[in-house]
Design an enzyme around this catalytic site. Sequence first.
Site, PDB file in Angstrom:
ATOM      1  N   ALA A  66      15.988  44.087   2.400  1.00 46.18           N
ATOM      2  CA  ALA A  66      17.368  44.197   2.878  1.00 46.18           C
ATOM      3  C   ALA A  66      17.338  44.429   4.386  1.00 46.18           C
ATOM      4  O   ALA A  66      16.395  45.042   4.895  1.00 46.18           O
ATOM      5  CB  ALA A  66      18.050  45.374   2.194  1.00 46.18           C
ATOM      6  N   GLY A 110      13.804  43.994  -1.051  1.00 43.46           N
ATOM      7  CA  GLY A 110      14.658  42.928  -1.574  1.00 43.46           C
ATOM      8  C   GLY A 110      13.973  41.566  -1.519  1.00 43.46           C
ATOM      9  O   GLY A 110      14.302  40.667  -2.304  1.00 43.46           O
ATOM     10  N   GLU A 113      11.993  41.411  -4.561  1.00 43.91           N
ATOM     11  CA  GLU A 113      12.951  41.273  -5.673  1.00 43.91           C
ATOM     12  C   GLU A 113      13.500  39.848  -5.743  1.00 43.91           C
ATOM     13  O   GLU A 113      13.708  39.309  -6.834  1.00 43.91           O
ATOM     14  CB  GLU A 113      14.088  42.286  -5.495  1.00 43.91           C
ATOM     15  CG  GLU A 113      13.604  43.718  -5.689  1.00 43.91           C
ATOM     16  CD  GLU A 113      14.663  44.752  -5.367  1.00 43.91           C
ATOM     17  OE1 GLU A 113      15.165  44.754  -4.216  1.00 43.91           O
ATOM     18  OE2 GLU A 113      15.001  45.561  -6.252  1.00 43.91           O
ATOM     19  N   GLU A 133      10.741  50.752  -0.521  1.00 48.63           N
ATOM     20  CA  GLU A 133      12.005  51.470  -0.312  1.00 48.63           C
ATOM     21  C   GLU A 133      11.811  52.981  -0.264  1.00 48.63           C
ATOM     22  O   GLU A 133      12.536  53.692   0.430  1.00 48.63           O
ATOM     23  CB  GLU A 133      13.008  51.108  -1.419  1.00 48.63           C
ATOM     24  CG  GLU A 133      13.553  49.689  -1.351  1.00 48.63           C
ATOM     25  CD  GLU A 133      12.718  48.661  -2.103  1.00 48.63           C
ATOM     26  OE1 GLU A 133      11.546  48.959  -2.433  1.00 48.63           O
ATOM     27  OE2 GLU A 133      13.242  47.561  -2.360  1.00 48.63           O
TER      28      GLU A 133
HETATM   29  N1  CO8 Z   1      15.469  44.901   8.141  1.00 46.31           N
HETATM   30  C1  CO8 Z   1      15.808  44.666   9.422  1.00 46.31           C
HETATM   31  N2  CO8 Z   1      14.934  44.270  10.364  1.00 46.31           N
HETATM   32  C2  CO8 Z   1      13.660  44.125   9.994  1.00 46.31           C
HETATM   33  C3  CO8 Z   1      13.224  44.355   8.671  1.00 46.31           C
HETATM   34  C4  CO8 Z   1      14.196  44.751   7.722  1.00 46.31           C
HETATM   35  N3  CO8 Z   1      13.905  44.946   6.413  1.00 46.31           N
HETATM   36  N4  CO8 Z   1      11.903  44.134   8.599  1.00 46.31           N
HETATM   37  C5  CO8 Z   1      11.512  43.772   9.835  1.00 46.31           C
HETATM   38  N5  CO8 Z   1      12.558  43.764  10.680  1.00 46.31           N
HETATM   39  C6  CO8 Z   1      12.574  43.432  12.116  1.00 46.31           C
HETATM   40  C7  CO8 Z   1      11.976  44.558  12.947  1.00 46.31           C
HETATM   41  O1  CO8 Z   1      12.937  45.538  13.205  1.00 46.31           O
HETATM   42  C8  CO8 Z   1      11.532  43.817  14.171  1.00 46.31           C
HETATM   43  O2  CO8 Z   1      12.646  43.574  14.995  1.00 46.31           O
HETATM   44  P1  CO8 Z   1      12.512  43.759  16.598  1.00 46.31           P
HETATM   45  O3  CO8 Z   1      11.500  42.718  17.007  1.00 46.31           O
HETATM   46  O4  CO8 Z   1      13.902  43.485  17.101  1.00 46.31           O
HETATM   47  O5  CO8 Z   1      12.030  45.139  16.826  1.00 46.31           O
HETATM   48  C9  CO8 Z   1      11.084  42.455  13.627  1.00 46.31           C
HETATM   49  O6  CO8 Z   1      11.696  42.331  12.335  1.00 46.31           O
HETATM   50  C10 CO8 Z   1       9.586  42.357  13.448  1.00 46.31           C
HETATM   51  O7  CO8 Z   1       9.186  43.468  12.670  1.00 46.31           O
HETATM   52  P2  CO8 Z   1       7.940  44.418  13.088  1.00 46.31           P
HETATM   53  O8  CO8 Z   1       7.826  44.501  14.576  1.00 46.31           O
HETATM   54  O9  CO8 Z   1       8.058  45.674  12.311  1.00 46.31           O
HETATM   55  O10 CO8 Z   1       6.729  43.511  12.548  1.00 46.31           O
HETATM   56  P3  CO8 Z   1       5.333  44.007  11.995  1.00 46.31           P
HETATM   57  O11 CO8 Z   1       4.511  42.758  11.792  1.00 46.31           O
HETATM   58  O12 CO8 Z   1       4.764  45.088  12.840  1.00 46.31           O
HETATM   59  O13 CO8 Z   1       5.640  44.682  10.566  1.00 46.31           O
HETATM   60  C11 CO8 Z   1       6.689  44.757   8.381  1.00 46.31           C
HETATM   61  C12 CO8 Z   1       6.159  43.885   9.531  1.00 46.31           C
HETATM   62  C13 CO8 Z   1       5.515  45.486   7.723  1.00 46.31           C
HETATM   63  C14 CO8 Z   1       7.350  43.823   7.387  1.00 46.31           C
HETATM   64  C15 CO8 Z   1       7.687  45.807   8.925  1.00 46.31           C
HETATM   65  O14 CO8 Z   1       8.639  45.113   9.723  1.00 46.31           O
HETATM   66  C16 CO8 Z   1       8.429  46.563   7.869  1.00 46.31           C
HETATM   67  O15 CO8 Z   1       7.880  47.503   7.292  1.00 46.31           O
HETATM   68  N6  CO8 Z   1       9.698  46.186   7.592  1.00 46.31           N
HETATM   69  C17 CO8 Z   1      10.547  46.898   6.676  1.00 46.31           C
HETATM   70  C18 CO8 Z   1      10.186  46.603   5.232  1.00 46.31           C
HETATM   71  C19 CO8 Z   1      11.054  47.399   4.287  1.00 46.31           C
HETATM   72  O16 CO8 Z   1      11.125  48.606   4.327  1.00 46.31           O
HETATM   73  N7  CO8 Z   1      11.747  46.683   3.381  1.00 46.31           N
HETATM   74  C20 CO8 Z   1      12.605  47.298   2.404  1.00 46.31           C
HETATM   75  C21 CO8 Z   1      14.005  47.377   2.912  1.00 46.31           C
HETATM   76  S1  CO8 Z   1      15.120  48.225   1.793  1.00 46.31           S
HETATM   77  C22 CO8 Z   1      15.402  47.067   0.578  1.00 46.31           C
HETATM   78  O17 CO8 Z   1      14.935  45.974   0.620  1.00 46.31           O
HETATM   79  C23 CO8 Z   1      16.293  47.509  -0.556  1.00 46.31           C
HETATM   80  C24 CO8 Z   1      16.620  46.350  -1.456  1.00 46.31           C
HETATM   81  C25 CO8 Z   1      18.063  46.385  -1.836  1.00 46.31           C
HETATM   82  C26 CO8 Z   1      18.561  45.141  -2.542  1.00 46.31           C
HETATM   83  C27 CO8 Z   1      18.577  43.881  -1.673  1.00 46.31           C
HETATM   84  C28 CO8 Z   1      19.834  43.770  -0.887  1.00 46.31           C
HETATM   85  C29 CO8 Z   1      19.907  42.455  -0.095  1.00 46.31           C
END
Ligand code: CO8
Length: 259
Positions: A66, A110, A113, A133
């Site tokens: 998400a 997500g 999922e 999450e």
């Molecule tokens: N949401 C928003 N922005 C994101 C997300 C995200 N989930 N993941 C990555 N980004 C953005 C980062 O903020 C970053 O943006 P910016 O360059 O502007 O700073 C860009 O993408 C690149 O990300 P990173 O610099 O972090 O890249 P890395 O290669 O260092 O790391 C990762 C990659 C490991 C994927 C890391 O970005 C990460 O941990 N992301 C979050 C993953 C996460 O926690 N996902 C779960 C989210 S909650 C959820 O999914 C609940 C589900 C609910 C149902 C679905 C509803 C649609």
Amino acid sequence: MDYASITVRTEADKVGIVTLNRPKQLNALNDQLMDELGHALKAFDADENIGCIIVTGSEKAFAAGADIATIANLSFAQAYKTDFVSSNWETIRSVRKPVIAAVSGFALGGGCELAMACDFIIAADNAKFGQPEIKIGVIPGAGGTQRLPRAVGKSKAMDMALTGRMMDATEAERSGLVSRVVPLDQLMTETLGAALMICDYGQLAVMAAKEAVNRAFEGGLSDGIMFERRLFHALFSTADQKEGMDAFIGKRKAVFTHR
Ligand code: CO8
């Protein structure tokens, strides 16, 4: 409809391909992307020429979950009142043609999922799956706690949901989360091969197979076996069954007309 967060194309006029396209956010799923995905899936499902659909992302990310920025300030009241995430996820469930997830890079939260909501997953060797999450104070919200244990068993699903660790492609294949792992540069070729193979079968049998396998996920064994048997019986009323068996006996290739 013009799409901003996905792209769509067809291959050989019979496979519909949806590519998630928010590269700067690693294809994080916001409302717009989910609305567009739902719209595109519905359109392909309704298109007579399309026999199979592929959902894919970029090399780096299928989808990183998400869009955290857009839900960080969501209140319980808003989430409950709008039944957050329900509508488009129900649309995905309602698609009757096969949907294959071609996953490379991150499939997290997500994103994992979404891949699991597809009918099966073909993964590139750089794919990483996870339900992280817990690290941001929530739990999976689009079926992860239900589909992951059905795919990989309770122990691994608990491990993933409670520690938030990622599973690489090899572990995902070993655990039954994905059906095949292929080198990254062959992901689309392999997935298209599977999709084209499905398109060439009788569509009624394909839809019945999908419906029957899904029953195994939703109910008990006796109900599922009875449901499968009735669909199996019903397929003997189709022209494709006559053609398929006649072709086998005549040692020729079947030509299905999807009737
Ligand atoms: N949401 C928003 N922005 C994101 C997300 C995200 N989930 N993941 C990555 N980004 C953005 C980062 O903020 C970053 O943006 P910016 O360059 O502007 O700073 C860009 O993408 C690149 O990300 P990173 O610099 O972090 O890249 P890395 O290669 O260092 O790391 C990762 C990659 C490991 C994927 C890391 O970005 C990460 O941990 N992301 C979050 C993953 C996460 O926690 N996902 C779960 C989210 S909650 C959820 O999914 C609940 C589900 C609910 C149902 C679905 C509803 C649609």
